[in-house]
Design an enzyme around this catalytic site. Sequence first.
Site, PDB file in Angstrom:
ATOM      1  N   LEU A  87      19.114   3.133  -3.439  1.00 33.89           N
ATOM      2  CA  LEU A  87      18.026   2.620  -2.613  1.00 33.89           C
ATOM      3  C   LEU A  87      18.666   2.305  -1.267  1.00 33.89           C
ATOM      4  O   LEU A  87      19.716   1.650  -1.220  1.00 33.89           O
ATOM      5  CB  LEU A  87      17.416   1.350  -3.207  1.00 33.89           C
ATOM      6  CG  LEU A  87      16.444   1.522  -4.383  1.00 33.89           C
ATOM      7  CD1 LEU A  87      16.068   0.156  -4.957  1.00 33.89           C
ATOM      8  CD2 LEU A  87      15.196   2.281  -3.970  1.00 33.89           C
ATOM      9  N   ASP A  88      18.073   2.773  -0.165  1.00 31.96           N
ATOM     10  CA  ASP A  88      18.716   2.537   1.121  1.00 31.96           C
ATOM     11  C   ASP A  88      18.652   1.053   1.504  1.00 31.96           C
ATOM     12  O   ASP A  88      17.993   0.241   0.850  1.00 31.96           O
ATOM     13  CB  ASP A  88      18.143   3.446   2.215  1.00 31.96           C
ATOM     14  CG  ASP A  88      16.677   3.175   2.521  1.00 31.96           C
ATOM     15  OD1 ASP A  88      16.299   1.985   2.568  1.00 31.96           O
ATOM     16  OD2 ASP A  88      15.921   4.127   2.724  1.00 31.96           O
ATOM     17  N   ARG A  89      19.344   0.709   2.553  1.00 32.88           N
ATOM     18  CA  ARG A  89      19.533  -0.698   2.909  1.00 32.88           C
ATOM     19  C   ARG A  89      18.218  -1.440   3.091  1.00 32.88           C
ATOM     20  O   ARG A  89      18.093  -2.621   2.727  1.00 32.88           O
ATOM     21  CB  ARG A  89      20.371  -0.783   4.190  1.00 32.88           C
ATOM     22  CG  ARG A  89      20.757  -2.198   4.584  1.00 32.88           C
ATOM     23  CD  ARG A  89      21.573  -2.185   5.858  1.00 32.88           C
ATOM     24  NE  ARG A  89      22.024  -3.527   6.231  1.00 32.88           N
ATOM     25  CZ  ARG A  89      22.660  -3.798   7.353  1.00 32.88           C
ATOM     26  NH1 ARG A  89      22.935  -2.829   8.218  1.00 32.88           N
ATOM     27  NH2 ARG A  89      23.032  -5.038   7.626  1.00 32.88           N
TER      28      ARG A  89
END
Length: 246
Positions: free
Chosen positions: A105-107
């Site tokens: 999951l991206d930041r």
Amino acid sequence: MEERIQKIISASGYTSRRKAEELISAGRVRVNGRPCHVGDRADPAKDIITVDGERLETGSGREHIYLMLNKPRGYVTTMSDELGRKCVTDLLEGVEKRVYPIGRLDRNSEGLLLFTNDGELANSIMHPGCHIQKTYRVTVRPDITEEQLIAMQSGVTLDDGKKTLPASATVLSKEPGRVVLQLTIREGRNRQIRRMCEALGLEVARLKRTSVGPVKLGMLKPGEFRELTASELSSLRAAISKGKGA
């Protein structure tokens, strides 16, 4: 029984087989203290395999752990970060065995993230041939048209020229300047949901993963984690078997 070293590393849950090959090529992997090459073989029950000096748990008797985390925004999905950013593993306080995130999951995204040291299960979940569904709650701006919704359901051509598989897309709520969608995809391309929305001219204001296959985030609070139940693990394995047979 001897196996290719990249397969052993992948099965340990350390990383994917492709990344393991990169580590071997970079000279970061040793077997019994000696450098190895891509394609070399070893016995996971007898040989000592290290990556950057760290010994991997490769024996068949090792205990597997399966966790779910409600990832908050602001954390990167890596084991460590050279830029000093907060990592998801910082939240796994008290977990004695080393576990690895399944997928990313991206930041700026949040929600359900699974962790394990079971490389076989992790690879099955991420393998595109298994088509494990992932569901997201997505807030977009400013609005969404029927044509944009149909495009998501039919498949969206991304910035690399490749079209996504058809997705399930449902409007959950609408307010002036924002729409909340539920999106379910059956593949895991890099930043896929955000790229789908960008391709359709939609701004993503919030992105939260709510389920991976049959495993749902539920009421787990942001930053908290727990072990998967036996029922959740069993249903996840069943979904993987079904996906492989499809």
